[in-house]
Design a protein around this motif. Structure first.
Motif, mmCIF file in Angstrom:
data_model
loop_
_atom_site.group_PDB
_atom_site.id
_atom_site.type_symbol
_atom_site.label_atom_id
_atom_site.label_comp_id
_atom_site.label_asym_id
_atom_site.label_seq_id
_atom_site.Cartn_x
_atom_site.Cartn_y
_atom_site.Cartn_z
ATOM 1 N N ALA A 1 10.551 -36.669 -7.950
ATOM 2 C CA ALA A 1 9.690 -35.366 -7.890
ATOM 3 C C ALA A 1 10.618 -34.138 -8.048
ATOM 4 C CB ALA A 1 8.797 -35.402 -6.601
ATOM 5 N N THR A 2 11.850 -34.402 -8.285
ATOM 6 C CA THR A 2 12.712 -33.163 -8.200
ATOM 7 C C THR A 2 13.548 -33.333 -9.818
ATOM 8 O OG1 THR A 2 14.776 -34.258 -7.159
ATOM 9 C CG2 THR A 2 12.984 -33.181 -5.740
ATOM 10 N N PRO A 3 13.853 -32.200 -10.433
ATOM 11 C CA PRO A 3 14.590 -32.490 -11.583
ATOM 12 C C PRO A 3 16.036 -32.931 -11.111
ATOM 13 C CG PRO A 3 13.925 -30.087 -11.063
ATOM 14 C CD PRO A 3 13.524 -30.898 -9.842
ATOM 15 N N GLN A 4 16.671 -32.968 -10.090
ATOM 16 C CA GLN A 4 17.897 -33.515 -9.908
ATOM 17 C C GLN A 4 17.491 -35.166 -9.551
ATOM 18 O OE1 GLN A 4 16.501 -31.304 -7.837
ATOM 19 N NE2 GLN A 4 17.927 -29.290 -7.929
ATOM 20 N N GLY A 5 16.281 -35.466 -9.097
ATOM 21 C CA GLY A 5 16.223 -37.027 -9.078
ATOM 22 C C GLY A 5 15.726 -37.664 -10.478
ATOM 23 N N VAL A 6 15.434 -36.762 -11.275
ATOM 24 C CA VAL A 6 15.050 -37.236 -12.724
ATOM 25 C C VAL A 6 16.509 -37.378 -13.614
ATOM 26 C CG1 VAL A 6 14.167 -36.602 -15.051
ATOM 27 C CG2 VAL A 6 12.760 -36.339 -12.785
ATOM 28 N N GLU A 7 17.366 -36.492 -13.263
ATOM 29 C CA GLU A 7 18.490 -36.509 -13.881
ATOM 30 C C GLU A 7 19.353 -37.473 -13.357
ATOM 31 O OE1 GLU A 7 19.748 -34.618 -16.355
ATOM 32 O OE2 GLU A 7 17.755 -33.190 -16.280
ATOM 33 N N ARG A 8 19.147 -37.939 -12.266
ATOM 34 C CA ARG A 8 20.092 -38.877 -11.632
ATOM 35 C C ARG A 8 19.641 -40.455 -12.093
ATOM 36 N NH1 ARG A 8 20.438 -39.860 -4.822
ATOM 37 N NH2 ARG A 8 21.587 -41.733 -5.075
ATOM 38 N N ALA A 9 18.243 -40.434 -12.356
ATOM 39 C CA ALA A 9 17.832 -41.624 -12.652
ATOM 40 C C ALA A 9 18.365 -41.686 -14.281
ATOM 41 C CB ALA A 9 16.365 -41.608 -12.818
ATOM 42 N N PHE A 10 18.255 -40.793 -15.004
ATOM 43 C CA PHE A 10 18.741 -40.846 -16.678
ATOM 44 C C PHE A 10 20.095 -41.266 -16.550
ATOM 45 C CE2 PHE A 10 14.284 -39.126 -17.643
ATOM 46 C CZ PHE A 10 14.279 -40.108 -18.918
ATOM 47 N N ALA A 11 20.811 -40.531 -15.803
ATOM 48 C CA ALA A 11 22.205 -40.688 -15.824
ATOM 49 C C ALA A 11 22.678 -42.207 -15.516
ATOM 50 C CB ALA A 11 23.139 -40.121 -14.875
ATOM 51 N N LYS A 12 21.855 -42.819 -14.331
ATOM 52 C CA LYS A 12 22.056 -44.076 -14.148
ATOM 53 C C LYS A 12 21.716 -45.130 -15.340
ATOM 54 C CE LYS A 12 23.269 -47.131 -11.042
ATOM 55 N NZ LYS A 12 24.814 -46.952 -10.568
ATOM 56 N N LEU A 13 20.590 -44.506 -15.924
ATOM 57 C CA LEU A 13 20.148 -45.803 -17.090
ATOM 58 C C LEU A 13 21.166 -45.256 -18.150
ATOM 59 C CD1 LEU A 13 16.517 -44.742 -17.369
ATOM 60 C CD2 LEU A 13 17.357 -46.987 -17.067
ATOM 61 N N ASP A 14 21.991 -44.255 -18.326
ATOM 62 C CA ASP A 14 22.877 -44.037 -19.568
ATOM 63 C C ASP A 14 24.018 -45.267 -19.405
ATOM 64 O OD1 ASP A 14 21.996 -42.067 -20.831
ATOM 65 O OD2 ASP A 14 23.004 -40.434 -19.400
ATOM 66 N N GLN A 15 24.302 -45.561 -17.839
ATOM 67 C CA GLN A 15 25.286 -46.387 -17.688
ATOM 68 C C GLN A 15 25.165 -47.803 -18.145
ATOM 69 O OE1 GLN A 15 26.042 -46.587 -13.401
ATOM 70 N NE2 GLN A 15 26.470 -44.208 -13.203
ATOM 71 N N LEU A 16 23.818 -48.181 -18.203
ATOM 72 C CA LEU A 16 23.542 -49.601 -18.653
ATOM 73 C C LEU A 16 22.908 -49.495 -20.083
ATOM 74 C CD1 LEU A 16 23.099 -52.260 -17.013
ATOM 75 C CD2 LEU A 16 20.513 -51.649 -16.996
ATOM 76 N N LYS A 17 22.664 -48.457 -20.568
ATOM 77 C CA LYS A 17 21.925 -48.346 -22.063
ATOM 78 C C LYS A 17 22.681 -49.185 -22.990
ATOM 79 C CE LYS A 17 20.102 -45.297 -25.270
ATOM 80 N NZ LYS A 17 19.963 -43.714 -25.699
ATOM 81 N N PRO A 18 23.970 -49.515 -23.229
ATOM 82 C CA PRO A 18 24.559 -50.310 -24.259
ATOM 83 C C PRO A 18 24.281 -51.826 -24.021
ATOM 84 C CG PRO A 18 26.336 -48.850 -23.292
ATOM 85 C CD PRO A 18 25.236 -48.859 -22.398
ATOM 86 N N TYR A 19 23.901 -52.208 -22.916
ATOM 87 C CA TYR A 19 23.469 -53.768 -22.506
ATOM 88 C C TYR A 19 22.013 -54.001 -22.511
ATOM 89 C CZ TYR A 19 28.164 -52.950 -20.852
ATOM 90 O OH TYR A 19 29.522 -52.826 -20.903
ATOM 91 N N ILE A 20 21.234 -52.880 -22.818
ATOM 92 C CA ILE A 20 19.799 -53.284 -22.653
ATOM 93 C C ILE A 20 19.012 -53.761 -23.834
ATOM 94 C CG2 ILE A 20 17.570 -52.015 -22.277
ATOM 95 C CD1 ILE A 20 18.937 -49.666 -20.787
ATOM 96 N N GLN A 21 18.001 -54.774 -23.656
ATOM 97 C CA GLN A 21 17.332 -55.130 -24.865
ATOM 98 C C GLN A 21 15.947 -54.973 -24.220
ATOM 99 O OE1 GLN A 21 18.740 -59.140 -26.552
ATOM 100 N NE2 GLN A 21 16.544 -59.808 -26.464
ATOM 101 N N TRP A 22 15.249 -54.163 -24.948
ATOM 102 C CA TRP A 22 13.834 -53.686 -24.572
ATOM 103 C C TRP A 22 12.812 -54.761 -24.924
ATOM 104 C CZ3 TRP A 22 14.622 -49.909 -21.730
ATOM 105 C CH2 TRP A 22 15.540 -48.806 -22.000
ATOM 106 N N TRP A 23 12.107 -54.880 -24.080
ATOM 107 C CA TRP A 23 10.990 -55.583 -24.334
ATOM 108 C C TRP A 23 9.572 -55.046 -24.053
ATOM 109 C CZ3 TRP A 23 7.445 -56.349 -20.147
ATOM 110 C CH2 TRP A 23 7.638 -56.059 -19.057
ATOM 111 N N GLU A 24 8.655 -55.425 -24.713
ATOM 112 C CA GLU A 24 7.286 -54.438 -25.183
ATOM 113 C C GLU A 24 6.368 -55.747 -24.681
ATOM 114 O OE1 GLU A 24 7.182 -51.471 -28.055
ATOM 115 O OE2 GLU A 24 8.677 -52.252 -28.868
#
Length: 349
Positions: A190-213
């Protein structure tokens, strides 16, 4: 809850399966729209066929992937070609506020005393309790992951990771992986800092992600060795494990919530749809559904009737709720649009 695969399937007896809106327009019977795949096949056995037999009415099945825009166009144009839809909690609440769904009279539906908390909504009746958790193949990982921190640990567990291509679920999992306690996840988001923290963590994993739909993809990818581990709807992996596969679920840190049945505003078969809702809330119908695919029942009497060997796979079993995170539907109603927009832009880069 939730299966989300768009694929064709044949329906037996008097039920027809439509896979396009154009086909639905020609249908004189109630059109029920779900997420397809194994979940909808289970609904066919436990709900659709028995309801049609007891009600003396016909229904037609179709599938979608939760496209709210399509429903909005129907209501806005007055050309309502679907009647009853399976919908996720945040979309139900937003759509109810926007007048996209019929409001329900719960006394006329037989009451809600036997239902779990939040199952009876102003515009929706809970269809199931789903859970999204980590899944892996025990033949390929021993020991396997125990947390979202392990999911992010590509050094200890090399290989691809499967994640659903949505902001919802993934932002919560990213914060859990970054050490945020379960009871503080939504306060952080619910905070801007928390959202930034979540996206920063996703950045770390992004090269390894295979998206499912589609809901069937995670189990298929694990079986094929395409991913080392993946997020998944628990019922899909539980069903595969019951059929003999060696897939396992990591329940701590799982996220659970409900899908709902909702009647589109202007439905020509609203009366039939309400009778279906009442039927689907019966304990015997819900037990039959869970026996087909182990998602959680919403009727407390149904939950009490489950065989213990089946209950171990159900998201609402006490041992599976330990350390699990309940989806904050109100949060996603308030912030979902902006976060999904940001997530889509991030994922496309």
């Amino acid at each position: 809850m939730k299966s989300k695969m768009l694929k064709h399937a044949a329906c037996a007896l008097s039920l027809s399966l439509l896979t396009s809106l154009g086909s639905a327009r020609a249908a004189p019977d109630m059109v029920v729209v779900g997420y397809g795949g194994a979940g909808q096949k289970a609904q066919d056995v436990a709900f659709f066929q028995p309801f049609s037999a007891s009600d003396g009415s016909r229904l037609i099945q179709s599938e979608y992937n939760g496209e709210m825009a399509r429903i909005k166009v129907m209501v806005d144009t007055g050309s309502v070609d679907w009647d009853l839809v399976q919908i996720e909690g945040p979309d139900l609440m937003r759509g109810c506020d926007e007048g996209l769904y019929e409001r329900l009279d719960w006394q006329a539906l037989g009451g809600s005393a036997q239902l779990i908390a939040d199952a009876a909504q102003a515009c929706g009746s809970a269809a199931l309790v789903w859970s999204v958790a980590i899944a892996y193949d025990t033949d390929k990982l021993a020991p396997g992951p125990a947390s979202w921190a392990d999911f992010w640990d590509v050094k200890r567990f090399p290989g691809k990771r499967g994640l659903r291509k949505r902001a919802v679920y993934n932002l919560e999992f990213a914060l859990l992986a970054d050490g945020v306690p379960v009871d503080q996840v939504y306060a952080q988001l619910a905070t801007p800092q928390g959202v930034e923290r979540a996206f920063a963590k996703l950045d770390q994993l992004k090269p390894y992600i295979q998206w499912w739909e589609a809901g069937a993809q995670p189990a298929q990818w694990l079986a094929a060795g395409d991913v080392t581990m993946t997020s998944t709807y628990s019922g899909r992996v539980a069903q595969a494990a019951q059929a003999g596969s060696h897939l396992a679920l990591v329940w701590p840190g799982s996220l659970y919530g409900m899908d709902y049945w909702a009647i589109i505003k202007g439905s020509r078969h609203a009366g039939q749809a309400k009778r279906f809702m009442a039927f689907a809330n019966r304990p015997e119908a819900q037990v039959k559904y869970v026996e087909q695919i182990p998602y959680g029942p919403t009727n407390t009497e149904a939950a009490a009737r489950l065989d213990p060997r089946l209950a171990q796979w159900v998201p609402t079993a006490p041992q599976n709720l330990a350390g699990a995170l309940a989806m904050d539907v109100a949060f996603w109603v308030d912030h979902g649009e902006e976060l999904e927009e940001r997530f889509n832009a991030w994922a496309s880069r």
